[in-house]
Design a protein around this motif. Structure first.
Motif, PDB file in Angstrom:
ATOM      1  N   SER A  33       0.826  -1.208   0.000  1.00  0.00           N
ATOM      2  CA  SER A  33       0.000   0.000   0.000  1.00  0.00           C
ATOM      3  C   SER A  33       0.861   1.260   0.000  1.00  0.00           C
ATOM      4  O   SER A  33       0.596   2.212  -0.749  1.00  0.00           O
ATOM      5  CB  SER A  33      -0.917  -0.006   1.228  1.00  0.00           C
ATOM      6  OG  SER A  33      -1.672   1.166   1.283  1.00  0.00           O
ATOM      7  N   ALA A  34       1.912   1.278   0.817  1.00  0.00           N
ATOM      8  CA  ALA A  34       2.796   2.444   0.889  1.00  0.00           C
ATOM      9  C   ALA A  34       3.545   2.652  -0.423  1.00  0.00           C
ATOM     10  O   ALA A  34       3.648   3.783  -0.918  1.00  0.00           O
ATOM     11  CB  ALA A  34       3.776   2.285   2.045  1.00  0.00           C
ATOM     12  N   VAL A  39       4.419   5.584  -5.444  1.00  0.00           N
ATOM     13  CA  VAL A  39       4.557   5.554  -6.907  1.00  0.00           C
ATOM     14  C   VAL A  39       3.476   6.406  -7.565  1.00  0.00           C
ATOM     15  O   VAL A  39       3.741   7.132  -8.524  1.00  0.00           O
ATOM     16  CB  VAL A  39       4.524   4.091  -7.420  1.00  0.00           C
ATOM     17  CG1 VAL A  39       4.355   4.017  -8.922  1.00  0.00           C
ATOM     18  CG2 VAL A  39       5.776   3.350  -6.975  1.00  0.00           C
ATOM     19  N   ARG A  40       2.271   6.329  -7.029  1.00  0.00           N
ATOM     20  CA  ARG A  40       1.168   7.118  -7.588  1.00  0.00           C
ATOM     21  C   ARG A  40       1.448   8.608  -7.450  1.00  0.00           C
ATOM     22  O   ARG A  40       1.221   9.382  -8.375  1.00  0.00           O
ATOM     23  CB  ARG A  40      -0.149   6.737  -6.917  1.00  0.00           C
ATOM     24  CG  ARG A  40      -1.361   7.364  -7.570  1.00  0.00           C
ATOM     25  CD  ARG A  40      -2.699   6.837  -7.038  1.00  0.00           C
ATOM     26  NE  ARG A  40      -2.809   6.984  -5.603  1.00  0.00           N
ATOM     27  CZ  ARG A  40      -2.926   5.985  -4.737  1.00  0.00           C
ATOM     28  NH1 ARG A  40      -2.938   4.751  -5.165  1.00  0.00           N
ATOM     29  NH2 ARG A  40      -3.010   6.206  -3.446  1.00  0.00           N
ATOM     30  N   TYR A  45       1.486   7.161 -11.492  1.00  0.00           N
ATOM     31  CA  TYR A  45       1.241   5.835 -12.059  1.00  0.00           C
ATOM     32  C   TYR A  45       0.596   4.953 -10.989  1.00  0.00           C
ATOM     33  O   TYR A  45       0.999   4.976  -9.840  1.00  0.00           O
ATOM     34  CB  TYR A  45       2.548   5.191 -12.522  1.00  0.00           C
ATOM     35  CG  TYR A  45       2.379   3.770 -12.970  1.00  0.00           C
ATOM     36  CD1 TYR A  45       1.863   3.473 -14.229  1.00  0.00           C
ATOM     37  CD2 TYR A  45       2.713   2.710 -12.129  1.00  0.00           C
ATOM     38  CE1 TYR A  45       1.693   2.158 -14.639  1.00  0.00           C
ATOM     39  CE2 TYR A  45       2.547   1.396 -12.530  1.00  0.00           C
ATOM     40  CZ  TYR A  45       2.039   1.130 -13.790  1.00  0.00           C
ATOM     41  OH  TYR A  45       1.860  -0.174 -14.176  1.00  0.00           O
ATOM     42  N   SER A  46      -0.395   4.190 -11.406  1.00  0.00           N
ATOM     43  CA  SER A  46      -1.043   3.269 -10.478  1.00  0.00           C
ATOM     44  C   SER A  46      -1.391   1.995 -11.224  1.00  0.00           C
ATOM     45  O   SER A  46      -1.534   1.999 -12.447  1.00  0.00           O
ATOM     46  CB  SER A  46      -2.300   3.898  -9.887  1.00  0.00           C
ATOM     47  OG  SER A  46      -2.860   3.030  -8.929  1.00  0.00           O
TER      48      SER A  46
END
Length: 196
Positions: A33-34, A39-40, A45-46
């Motif tokens: 999750s972290a 990254v998002r 980006y996801s």
């Protein structure tokens, strides 16, 4: 009763190992999750795969940890009326609950859940989301988790019968020991000391 108690203790040991291992799934879910959030934010980006693996891990924690929870006497109980009775009467009510409620529910879920998993495995079912994961690993958690819960129910039933026969201590009493958090803290401290 001794071979039955050995069988019950074997089930207890299995669920103890599974429960301790499942605790690491929480850490994995938090790390994923972290990383996904970082990254998002950093790269805009996801991935749906990151989200779905968190769901799989979350499902694993609850389904695979159900037997461990029953072993540790941490399941939800409503003791308002039951607490007024003697311990022997409470144990008889618990035995009734195992036979009338837990066993049929576990058998029903196994009966429905295993074919559900097999259909997903044979069809190669994938998530409808773009970039999503295959579904059968998540569906496999259902029969495996309920099998562990059912086995623990058998163990608890055996231990309660042994208690009523005077051949075993009361299995319904919580053991005073270290919590999982305390054990993890000790493990981490020992790792730090070893690294020095």
């Amino acid at each position: 009763m001794s071979p039955f108690l050995r069988f019950a203790h074997g089930i207890d040991a299995l669920n103890e190992r599974v429960g301790r291992a499942v605790g690491w799934l929480v850490l994995a879910a938090v790390v994923i999750s972290a990383v996904n959030a970082a990254v998002r934010k950093a790269f805009n980006y996801s991935s749906n795969a990151f989200l779905e693996i968190q769901w799989y891990l979350f499902a694993g924690v609850f389904l695979l940890g159900a037997g461990y929870t029953l072993l540790r006497q941490e399941h939800v109980r409503i003791d308002v009326l039951l607490s007024k009775f003697s311990r022997r009467t409470q144990v008889k009510v618990e035995l009734f609950g195992f036979v009338v409620f837990l066993a049929p529910f576990v058998l029903l879920v196994l009966d429905l859940g295993f074919p559900f998993f097999l259909r997903a495995l044979n069809s190669g079912e994938m998530s409808a989301s773009s970039g999503g994961l295959i579904r059968w690993p998540a569906y496999l958690l259902i029969p495996v988790g309920f099998a562990l819960l059912g086995l623990q129910g058998v163990s608890e039933f055996i231990k309660r019968l042994a208690f009523l026969a005077g051949k075993a201590p009361d299995p319904g009493m919580k053991t005073e020991g270290k919590t999982a958090e305390e054990e993890l803290a000790e493990f981490l401290r020992a790792q730090q000391e070893a690294a020095k």
